[in-house]
Write an enzyme that holds these catalytic residues in place. Structure first.
Site, PDB file in Angstrom:
ATOM      1  N   ARG A 179      10.421  -0.016 -14.858  1.00  0.00           N
ATOM      2  CA  ARG A 179      11.754  -0.446 -14.412  1.00  0.00           C
ATOM      3  C   ARG A 179      11.716  -1.553 -13.376  1.00  0.00           C
ATOM      4  O   ARG A 179      12.554  -2.449 -13.409  1.00  0.00           O
ATOM      5  CB  ARG A 179      12.615   0.742 -13.981  1.00  0.00           C
ATOM      6  CG  ARG A 179      12.398   1.340 -12.635  1.00  0.00           C
ATOM      7  CD  ARG A 179      12.543   2.827 -12.656  1.00  0.00           C
ATOM      8  NE  ARG A 179      11.395   3.397 -13.332  1.00  0.00           N
ATOM      9  CZ  ARG A 179      11.463   4.126 -14.447  1.00  0.00           C
ATOM     10  NH1 ARG A 179      12.610   4.426 -14.961  1.00  0.00           N
ATOM     11  NH2 ARG A 179      10.366   4.585 -15.011  1.00  0.00           N
ATOM     12  N   THR A 180      10.772  -1.518 -12.453  1.00  0.00           N
ATOM     13  CA  THR A 180      10.783  -2.552 -11.413  1.00  0.00           C
ATOM     14  C   THR A 180      10.508  -3.922 -12.038  1.00  0.00           C
ATOM     15  O   THR A 180      11.189  -4.903 -11.752  1.00  0.00           O
ATOM     16  CB  THR A 180       9.752  -2.231 -10.319  1.00  0.00           C
ATOM     17  OG1 THR A 180      10.021  -0.919  -9.819  1.00  0.00           O
ATOM     18  CG2 THR A 180       9.808  -3.224  -9.182  1.00  0.00           C
ATOM     19  N   ARG A 225       3.426  -6.684  -7.806  1.00  0.00           N
ATOM     20  CA  ARG A 225       3.019  -5.296  -7.497  1.00  0.00           C
ATOM     21  C   ARG A 225       1.507  -5.246  -7.599  1.00  0.00           C
ATOM     22  O   ARG A 225       0.905  -5.818  -8.513  1.00  0.00           O
ATOM     23  CB  ARG A 225       3.653  -4.313  -8.482  1.00  0.00           C
ATOM     24  CG  ARG A 225       3.043  -2.917  -8.392  1.00  0.00           C
ATOM     25  CD  ARG A 225       3.760  -1.924  -9.262  1.00  0.00           C
ATOM     26  NE  ARG A 225       5.090  -1.602  -8.732  1.00  0.00           N
ATOM     27  CZ  ARG A 225       5.893  -0.680  -9.265  1.00  0.00           C
ATOM     28  NH1 ARG A 225       5.526   0.000 -10.321  1.00  0.00           N
ATOM     29  NH2 ARG A 225       7.081  -0.440  -8.728  1.00  0.00           N
ATOM     30  N   HIS A 237       7.729  -0.302  -0.692  1.00  0.00           N
ATOM     31  CA  HIS A 237       8.425  -0.769  -1.896  1.00  0.00           C
ATOM     32  C   HIS A 237       9.816  -1.199  -1.417  1.00  0.00           C
ATOM     33  O   HIS A 237      10.810  -0.502  -1.625  1.00  0.00           O
ATOM     34  CB  HIS A 237       8.500   0.391  -2.900  1.00  0.00           C
ATOM     35  CG  HIS A 237       8.883  -0.005  -4.292  1.00  0.00           C
ATOM     36  ND1 HIS A 237       9.464  -1.220  -4.613  1.00  0.00           N
ATOM     37  CD2 HIS A 237       8.770   0.669  -5.469  1.00  0.00           C
ATOM     38  CE1 HIS A 237       9.691  -1.259  -5.920  1.00  0.00           C
ATOM     39  NE2 HIS A 237       9.267  -0.124  -6.458  1.00  0.00           N
ATOM     40  N   LYS A 270     -12.108 -11.107 -13.135  1.00  0.00           N
ATOM     41  CA  LYS A 270     -13.274 -12.007 -13.087  1.00  0.00           C
ATOM     42  C   LYS A 270     -13.715 -12.269 -11.658  1.00  0.00           C
ATOM     43  O   LYS A 270     -14.559 -13.119 -11.408  1.00  0.00           O
ATOM     44  CB  LYS A 270     -12.931 -13.332 -13.757  1.00  0.00           C
ATOM     45  CG  LYS A 270     -12.510 -13.227 -15.216  1.00  0.00           C
ATOM     46  CD  LYS A 270     -12.222 -14.615 -15.770  1.00  0.00           C
ATOM     47  CE  LYS A 270     -11.684 -14.565 -17.183  1.00  0.00           C
ATOM     48  NZ  LYS A 270     -11.256 -15.894 -17.644  1.00  0.00           N
TER      49      LYS A 270
HETATM   50  C1  NCD Z   1       8.175   4.083  -7.807  1.00  0.00           C
HETATM   51  C2  NCD Z   1       6.946   3.270  -7.392  1.00  0.00           C
HETATM   52  O1  NCD Z   1       6.392   2.530  -8.216  1.00  0.00           O
HETATM   53  O2  NCD Z   1       6.604   3.383  -6.239  1.00  0.00           O
HETATM   54  N1  NCD Z   1       8.708   3.642  -9.024  1.00  0.00           N
HETATM   55  C3  NCD Z   1       9.630   2.627  -9.006  1.00  0.00           C
HETATM   56  O3  NCD Z   1       9.293   1.496  -8.746  1.00  0.00           O
HETATM   57  N2  NCD Z   1      10.919   2.936  -9.210  1.00  0.00           N
HETATM   58  C4  NCD Z   1       7.991   5.547  -7.733  1.00  0.00           C
HETATM   59  C5  NCD Z   1       6.906   6.178  -8.564  1.00  0.00           C
HETATM   60  O4  NCD Z   1       6.163   5.508  -9.281  1.00  0.00           O
HETATM   61  O5  NCD Z   1       6.793   7.411  -8.503  1.00  0.00           O
END
Ligand code: NCD
Length: 337
Positions: free
Chosen positions: A57-58, A107, A135, A86
């Protein structure tokens, strides 16, 4: 905070006034997220969406938000398909990729990595999560959701009581949300987790210093009876040394319809950053709550689009031009039926 050209890597960067600014721009993005209107304000702009850790989703939310504003998205997903495997340094990757993009979302599994990457980037970098650390955009969308849910009850964020439940040690969403709540007054937070997965002590200290009243517990039931929000989280299996170790903590704090109706207030809002672990041995948030009107988890994901559109508009300095480049959608819009 001056948003134009800024990297967004931590909630530490935000004052309350900055958060309110993000929220008021996010409010203005609603016709676009609902696909009533389309804007081409970012036509020609490129988002580099660099996800070196699992994400659905992110990653798609950042990409969709950028597309909704007329921009193009280029993606890298996973270490194996990138030059990091690499031996390339994050800084070199940043120098290169920032030559191809107008903004980068990233990320990465290592704490502090997104900030490191940002120091070498020629364009703004927005964090999609750095290991167990933070986050920030998730916390902004969570607080934006809380604000809306509370407003519907004639309440504000100030005065809120929230229970955070689950893996509070490795869960980066709760770390960022905890920091964000420090900007508000009269907040009470109940931290419910196994002893081994407690919220980081230094964060608890700084939240207490900012005036938040905090209770730490490893019991669910008696701590959710008078809260405005229950915020459940997943055991962050990927941060444990083995699946067996994660298994020790899975399924300890389950919220389902029976527990919710028996112990929570009738208007307690149910949140989760998602993904929820729906496997039988975990199931921290049962699907039997899916039709409950207080379940806000899909409102959270919808709100994520608004908040991420707002951040792009602010960082790329087009807030006041979004509506100038807009038109009504021509196609059938299922969301309005
Ligand atoms: C979260 C994360 O990646 O920190 N997910 C998200 O981005 N909505 C929470 C999770 O992975 O549990």
């Amino acid at each position: 905070m001056n948003f134009v050209g800024a990297h967004i890597v931590s909630i530490d960067q935000f004052q309350r006034v900055d958060v309110e600014e993000v929220f008021s721009v996010a409010d203005r993005m609603l016709p676009y997220a609902l696909r009533q209107r389309v804007t081409r304000v970012l036509e020609g702009a490129i988002l580099g969406n660099m996800f070196f850790e699992a994400s659905t989703r992110t990653r798609v939310s950042f990409g969709s938000a950028f597309n909704l504003m007329g921009g193009e998205v280029r993606e890298t997903a996973g270490f194996d398909s990138s030059a990091l495997i690499k031996g390339e340094s994050l800084q070199d990757t940043a120098r290169v990729l920032s030559g191809f993009s107008d903004v980068i979302c990233m990320r990465h599994p290592v704490e502090g990595s997104v900030a490191d990457f940002a120091t070498a980037s020629r364009v703004p970098v927005l964090s999609g999560g750095d290991g167990a650390n933070e986050h920030p955009t998730q916390a902004l969308l969570d607080l934006y959701t809380i604000r809306k849910e509370m407003a519907a009850k004639g309440r504000a964020i100030d005065g809120l009581k929230i229970a955070m439940i689950g893996d509070l040690r490795y869960g980066r969403t709760v770390h960022s949300l905890g920091k964000l709540l420090c900007l508000y007054s009269d907040i009470e937070v109940v931290l419910i987790s196994p002893k081994e997965l407690r919220f980081p002590a230094e964060l608890v200290d700084s939240m207490r210093t900012s005036g938040i009243r905090i209770t730490v517990s490893d019991h669910l039931i008696e701590n959710i009876t008078d809260v405005d929000i229950v915020y459940s989280t997943r055991i962050q299996e990927e941060r444990f040394s083995s699946k067996q170790e994660a298994d020790l903590y899975r399924g300890k704090f389950r919220l389902n319809h029976a527990i919710y109706t028996q112990f929570c207030q009738p208007n307690t809002v149910i949140m989760h950053p998602l993904p929820r672990d729906s496997r039988i041995d975990a199931n921290e948030l049962d699907a039997d709550l899916d039709t409950h009107p207080n379940l806000a988890i899909f409102r959270q994901t919808d709100n994520g689009l608004l908040v991420r559109m707002a951040l792009f508009a602010m960082v790329l300095n087009v807030v006041d031009q979004v509506d100038d480049y807009a038109f009504n959608v021509r196609w059938f819009n299922a969301r309005q039926t």
